[in-house]
Design an enzyme around this catalytic site. Structure first.
Site, short mmCIF file in Angstrom:
data_model
loop_
_atom_site.label_atom_id
_atom_site.label_comp_id
_atom_site.label_asym_id
_atom_site.label_seq_id
_atom_site.Cartn_x
_atom_site.Cartn_y
_atom_site.Cartn_z
N LYS A 263 13.03 -4.88 2.89
CA LYS A 263 12.98 -4.08 1.68
C LYS A 263 14.36 -3.97 1.05
CE LYS A 263 9.27 -0.93 3.15
NZ LYS A 263 8.30 -1.14 2.07
N ARG A 338 -1.33 -2.41 6.86
CA ARG A 338 -2.73 -2.85 6.98
C ARG A 338 -3.00 -3.54 8.31
NH1 ARG A 338 -2.09 -6.32 1.65
NH2 ARG A 338 -0.68 -4.54 1.36
#
Length: 483
Positions: A263, A338
């Site tokens: 990130k 997820r």
């Protein structure tokens, strides 16, 4: 001293009190003006006529505050306005160094006192933090909120406090930094909450997670020197009214660097201690249900790990075999939430659940779609269940925006070499994430909640404050209780 919410049948004299007045009121009811001289009554009436939101009369030994209920198109919006008045009131009480306040609702409905108390209580939250100077560690001046009158019961006040304690617990967990709350420490905190509130906790360690072949959770954990955990919380009172349990699944990424798909920072990785807010919310809901002895059988599942780029970290292009047996091509290691949720959702099938709800800070796409003002929802539970969730969202003002899971979105996660991939497309990223999760929910009705935007705020927002908000605790408590 911790904040306490209480009930009293009658209003004592000479105490700091906030009176809730009917919408549009300019003249004070006698019950709100018994110890006010004529001049003070006129002052309050003039301020109300000028549409003042909060009118204060200083008696020196105590204060009186006056709030007019808002004229809104629904009772839910009236309640939300009163919560926000509670935030405004907290600022005034804090400035006056008030320790105790009474609330009396003089409207015909008489139910607004709980909403005002809720906003006031939530506004009084303060993360204990780690500062060492005595001034910073001092408790908030306000330590007791008393709701008065016969239209609100002591049981309702006690229940509200149990729910708000669940919100505070979730906020505390989200606000804790990673070096104080790794996956093992997070699991220990969930167990401690169970000990206090009255639900059972089982913590699966690395060996048991490996034995279960939870390929998603194990892959995300590969770059970390800290082991993962999988926590099972179960609240099962003897008088539970549901034969099959409701299962809550919370994302527990205690810190997310993005892994090898690193990130950017600032403004992205900096606040990633909040990436376990879904797991924190599940803990807060279980805590509130158990504290209030709600007759429901509810199970919480929280897979937890950090996501780092070190050591043997999983890489884009890897193919994982999940707990369910499905294979997943990893296209981006920052789409890790997820992966761990998929293992937990497949694991949930063993309970033959009535309904499964997962809660996760899952996608930036959800944040961009609805902002901090709402939560994204989708699922297979059917229109009636989603309507019930929306109604709970309106009551708690944790509002739901439903998105579709049209079959065409399955094309977004097609893989050339595995059953599915973990990334989707740039468009509708929150929906393709939901479509990914749907593949692991066979055999039961399911709702997905993406709380990416409201879970952690970088600037204060009324009674939600700054930092961890505990979002979805009040929503899911209300929703489950109404089923």
């Amino acid at each position: 001293m911790p904040l306490h919410l209480a009930h009293a049948a009658d209003l004592p004299t000479g105490v700091t009190t906030v009176f809730i007045l009917p919408a549009g009121t300019h003249n004070l009811p006698d019950a709100a003006a018994t110890d006010l001289p004529k001049e003070a009554r006129q002052y309050v009436s003039d301020q109300l006529a000028a549409d003042a939101k909060l009118v204060t009369v200083n008696h020196f030994s105590h204060h009186h505050y006056f709030v007019a209920a808002a004229a809104k198109p629904s009772a839910d919006l009236v309640a939300e306005a009163l919560r926000r008045h509670g935030h405004q009131l907290h600022n005034a009480l804090k400035a006056a160094k008030t320790q105790e306040v009474y609330i009396q609702d003089l409207t015909e409905e008489g139910s607004g006192a709980l909403a005002l108390a809720e906003g006031l209580y939530l506004s009084a939250y303060k993360f204990a933090g780690y500062k060492t100077d005595a001034k910073s560690k001092a408790d908030s001046a306000l330590n007791r909120i008393v709701v008065t009158g016969s239209q609100v019961t002591a049981e309702a006040v006690q229940e509200l406090e149990g729910v708000l304690q669940g919100v505070f617990l979730a906020r505390d967990l989200v606000n804790a930094p990673f070096n104080k709350l790794n996956a093992t420490q997070f699991a220990d905190q969930m167990a401690a909450a169970g000990e206090e509130a009255g639900f059972h906790t089982e913590i699966l360690d690395l060996v048991r997670i490996e034995a279960l072949r939870m390929g998603g959770l194990l892959a995300v954990n590969m770059g970390s020197p800290e082991p993962p955990t999988f926590t099972i919380m179960e609240y099962k009172p003897e008088n539970a009214r549901n034969e099959k349990p409701y299962v809550l699944v919370g994302k527990g990424v205690v810190f997310d660097t993005g892994g090898l798909s690193l990130k950017p920072t600032p403004n992205s990785m900096d606040m990633m201690k909040c990436d376990m807010a879904g797991g924190a919310a599940v803990t807060g809901v279980l805590y509130a249900l158990a504290k209030n002895k709600i007759p429901l059988h509810v199970i919480g599942l929280v897979p937890a790990t950090d996501n780092r780029p070190g050591g043997m970290a999983f890489v884009p292009g890897d193919v994982l075999t999940m707990y369910s047996g499905l294979t997943v091509e990893v296209l981006n290691t920052d789409a890790e939430g997820r992966l761990i949720l998929a293992d937990a959702l497949a694991f949930a099938k063993k309970y033959h659940p009535e309904l499964v709800v997962d809660i996760a800070t899952l996608t930036g796409a959800a944040a961009r779609a609805v902002g901090k003002e709402g939560l994204v929802a989708m699922g297979t539970a059917g229109d009636e269940r989603l309507l019930q969730l929306k109604q709970a969202g309106n009551r708690t003002h944790e509002r739901i925006v439903e998105f579709p899971l049209w079959e065409e979105y399955a094309d977004h996660i097609k893989s050339d070499i595995a059953d599915i991939n973990n990334l989707g497309k740039a468009e509708a990223g929150h929906v393709s994430a939901g479509k990914f999760l749907e593949r692991f929910t066979e055999g039961y009705p399911w709702i997905h909640l993406d709380i990416a935007a409201p879970a952690y705020l970088t600037a204060p927002d009324s009674y939600r404050g700054k930092g961890g908000t505990g979002t979805s605790v009040r929503l899911l408590y209300d929703f489950l209780k109404s089923l």
